[in-house]
Design an enzyme around this catalytic site. Structure first.
Site, short mmCIF file in Angstrom:
data_model
loop_
_atom_site.label_atom_id
_atom_site.label_comp_id
_atom_site.label_asym_id
_atom_site.label_seq_id
_atom_site.Cartn_x
_atom_site.Cartn_y
_atom_site.Cartn_z
N ASP A 267 1.20 -10.87 -27.17
CA ASP A 267 1.40 -9.94 -28.31
C ASP A 267 2.80 -9.28 -27.96
O ASP A 267 3.36 -9.59 -27.06
CB ASP A 267 0.09 -8.77 -28.42
C1 BGC Z 1 0.22 -6.66 -33.34
C2 BGC Z 1 -0.19 -8.19 -33.43
C3 BGC Z 1 0.82 -8.77 -34.48
C4 BGC Z 1 2.32 -8.72 -33.74
C5 BGC Z 1 3.31 -9.30 -34.46
C6 BGC Z 1 1.69 -6.47 -32.78
O1 BGC Z 1 2.26 -5.28 -32.72
O2 BGC Z 1 -0.68 -6.15 -32.23
O3 BGC Z 1 -1.41 -7.94 -34.13
O4 BGC Z 1 0.51 -10.10 -34.79
O5 BGC Z 1 2.71 -7.35 -33.43
O6 BGC Z 1 3.68 -8.89 -35.57
#
Ligand code: BGC
Length: 723
Positions: A267
């Site tokens: 993530d």
């Molecule tokens: C979130 C994810 C997301 C990623 C990309 C993160 O902060 O937890 O769910 O896919 O950002 O935007």
């Protein structure tokens, strides 16, 4: 290009080029791109060079056919081996046609429509140049304080698994290579991100492996069984190790046990965050832990690109380990046909006809109506269109109804509640007043509301949380409506006019001060682009509400987590004797939630009778038929969601008081009676035992069938093993 060509390509890559393939950057790093995505993590001090960008493997948050084509074209000119970029984005509940938030879709219990919504989202995204969506989010949730419950389909492993499959199928279709109208899916956040302590985002998760496997893992597994191409790691720890550096989770479970061969992405910033978690002294150690755990792509940090090469040169990480990750990324590019056509579905012409088409809006309207849950109705709904209506509240004329993670969705394209009502009644029958803002009110705004109410027969009170009160990072310790809104309810409830509360929010709320003060409560969640039209369809009876809660509504926040599939305890409360002492209870509130899992009203009533099992005993090779009669005892046609739960009366370890195992939707005309049949086998009684084997116990099981997790008929069956 065939597999051997990819291997040849890999062989031509320098170590630098390989390592750089493993970074994912947001669009703002690319020439000719603008960035309008969500910045959900740290952006500063990335410390990367122009060469890294030229060699990078994937981009986050690009979309729009023109923009993607420009980024890709420039990238291919600058990239020595002309390896195309993968374009990834968060297409969570729609691209520009926004569907209800996933928690609301969960409440539809409509699997086909959920799949259709993902198919539409994929089509809109793919013509706009996207290759991979960071969805579905299948984290099981039990604590409504957590802002991200809105992204999940709720508290049940079975229901979540069924939706996980549907979303993956909808996004990916059957053949990603040939069908460029689909996108690859990335299931997230592995694992158990939905169980943070205290409902506070990014917080510690710690649980037994049995519980992890029984409750939290099934939906991820279901997504992978459906062929989901990617997995995203979670921010949290699991058994004391951050998921993104957790070898047991990624390598042993995902890769070895589940045989997942697709790409694992961290993530946002999670590889670097291994440091503040406290299991890496510096970025080099964090890179080591991430790569050794099996994470292929480092999203939005330079931890991999700045340290992996040296780790390989020092012999700490084998080059083969880097090759493994690069190969997977190249394979995904190949599967998506990017070596043949790096622009894939991106098409400016199609973008105009596909994105936010009338056709797509029709599906959004249907799904929004099916996702609304009628929580209370004292014979006030549905409304006649001759009634004079006072539409009051911060959501009366508000386009903040798309909900978090709606990125490309625009409020101006949404049908607000006021617009929906205007489609049902003449303008002179409608008075509109704000009454209060989300968080404040003035004497003048209250007086205006009172005046509108006094001139009307019925008050529709449109209340809720603004969309930035839920979603990532937006947790709440108080899950009531804001005080200003509770105050406006108090004032209006003094007027002796019927009140219908329509709620726009991202989590189950504590509805004290709401349900007890009004005649009807319709939970509309964030209903998406067609929200106002769909809600009006329900309020005026053009659609009979059929949504059922996918997550319990607590009685009070101090009760959370409160969920239907809990254990019994050694001192269960006897509901007929709440005065009993030294039993598992609160002395100031009930044990039960305000509205349980599976609950939701209709404009008709259903009677359940004659629950019958085909046998008193079953053995592992037999099927058990479970039959029940449902009758529509009301005056209008309605859809009922018939729910089947089981309970293992004596397990090797304690078992939940009920576990959803199946459900069926039936439509019944007034007076119509139907027999609904389910089929169970020994597999439906399995769970993870002390030794972590997945098997069933011999013995007696209670089978429950009913309209929600509390209102059920029951029968007993005995499972006999053959030995
Ligand atoms: C979130 C994810 C997301 C990623 C990309 C993160 O902060 O937890 O769910 O896919 O950002 O935007």
């Amino acid at each position: 290009m065939v597999e051997t060509d990819i291997k040849t390509l890999l062989n031509k890559m320098t170590l630098d080029e390989k390592v750089d393939q493993l970074i994912q950057l947001a669009t703002l790093f690319y020439k000719g791109a603008k960035f309008d995505g969500e910045i959900t993590g740290p952006m500063s001090d990335l410390g990367i060079t122009e060469t890294v960008i030229q060699n990078s493997g994937s981009v986050l948050g690009a979309s729009g056919a023109r923009e993607v084509i420009d980024i890709q074209k420039t990238h291919l000119q600058d990239n020595r081996l002309q390896i195309p970029l993968l374009i990834m984005a968060d297409i969570i509940h729609g691209f520009k046609t926004i569907f209800p938030i996933p928690l609301a879709i969960g409440c539809s219990w409509d699997i086909e429509l959920a799949e259709k919504s993902a198919e539409i989202a994929a089509h809109e995204a793919s013509v706009s140049g996207v290759h991979v969506t960071f969805a579905p989010m299948v984290d099981l949730v039990r604590d409504p304080r957590w802002g991200r419950v809105m992204e999940s389909t709720g508290e049940d492993p079975y229901l979540n698994s069924v939706f996980a499959r549907a979303f993956v199928k909808g996004f990916q279709g059957d053949d990603l290579t040939c069908d460029t109208t689909r996108v690859a899916a990335c299931v997230k956040h592995f694992a158990a991100y939905g169980a943070p302590e205290g409902g506070r985002d990014y917080n510690t998760v710690d649980m037994s492996e049995r519980q992890l496997r029984d409750i939290y893992l099934p939906a991820y597994k279901a997504a992978l069984d459906e062929g989901c191409e990617m997995v995203m790691t979670a921010f949290n720890t699991v058994e004391g190790i951050p998921a993104s550096g957790n070898k047991k989770l990624m390598r042993h479970l995902l890769r070895d046990e589940w045989e997942f061969n697709g790409v694992i992405i961290s993530d946002w910033g999670a590889i670097k965050e291994i440091m503040p978690h406290g299991i890496a002294a510096d970025a080099s150690e964090a890179a080591f832990k991430g790569i050794e755990a099996g994470v292929d792509i480092d999203m939005m940090t330079s931890t991999y690109v700045n340290h992996l090469k040296q780790l390989v040169e020092e012999g700490v990480v084998k080059e083969g380990r880097i090759d493994e990750s690069v190969l997977r990324i190249l394979q995904l590019k190949e599967k998506l046909g990017l070596f043949e056509n790096p622009y894939r579905g991106a098409n400016e012409q199609l973008e105009k006809s596909v994105v936010l088409s009338e056709e797509n809006r029709v599906v959004a309207r249907e799904l929004a109506a099916k996702s609304c849950v009628l929580l209370k109705n004292e014979s006030i709904l549905p409304l006649n269109n001759d009634k004079k209506i006072a539409l009051i509240g911060p959501y009366a004329n508000n386009d903040d109804i798309l909900g978090p993670w709606s990125w490309k969705g625009k409020g101006e394209d949404a049908i607000k509640l006021i617009d929906g009502l205007r489609g049902k009644i003449k303008s002179d029958q409608l008075r509109v007043a704000k009454g209060c803002e989300i968080n404040s009110l003035t004497e003048a705004s209250v007086n205006e509301a009172i005046k509108a109410a006094e001139e009307s027969d019925v008050i529709i009170l449109a209340l809720g949380e603004s969309s930035n009160m839920s979603g990532e990072g937006n947790c709440r310790a108080n899950i009531q409506l804001p005080t200003a809104q509770l105050n406006i309810i108090n004032v209006l409830s003094e007027l002796n006019k019927p009140i219908i509360a329509v709620l726009f929010n991202g989590r189950p709320l504590d509805l004290h001060g709401v349900s007890d003060k009004v005649e009807a409560v319709l939970e509309a969640w964030y209903p998406g682009t067609e929200g106002g039209a769909a809600i009006a369809d329900i309020l005026y009876g053009d659609v009979n509400p059929s949504g059922r809660l996918a997550m319990s509504f607590p009685y009070y926040v101090g009760q959370v987590p409160v969920y239907y599939n809990h254990y019994n305890t050694g001192r269960p409360l006897n509901p007929d004797h709440p005065e009993q002492e030294y039993v598992s209870k609160y002395i100031d509130i009930p044990n039960k939630p305000m509205y349980p899992f599976g609950y939701g009203l209709s404009y008709t009533t259903f009677k359940y009778a004659n629950l019958q099992l085909s046998a008193e005993t079953i053995s592992p090779d037999e099927q058990l038929a479970v039959k029940v009669e449902i009758e529509n005892t009301g005056l209008v046609t309605g859809d009922e969601t018939v729910q089947l739960y089981v309970h293992d009366q004596v397990g090797e370890v304690v078992r939940p008081v009920k576990e959803l195992k199946a459900f069926k939707k039936v439509t019944l005309e007034p007076g119509e009676k139907k027999e609904v049949t389910f089929s169970l086998t020994e597999r439906d009684f399995r769970y993870y035992h002390v030794d972590l084997t997945y098997r069933s116990d011999q013995g007696r099981f209670t089978i429950y069938v009913g309209s929600n997790s509390e209102d059920v008929l029951e029968q007993t069956v005995e499972l006999l093993h053959n030995n």
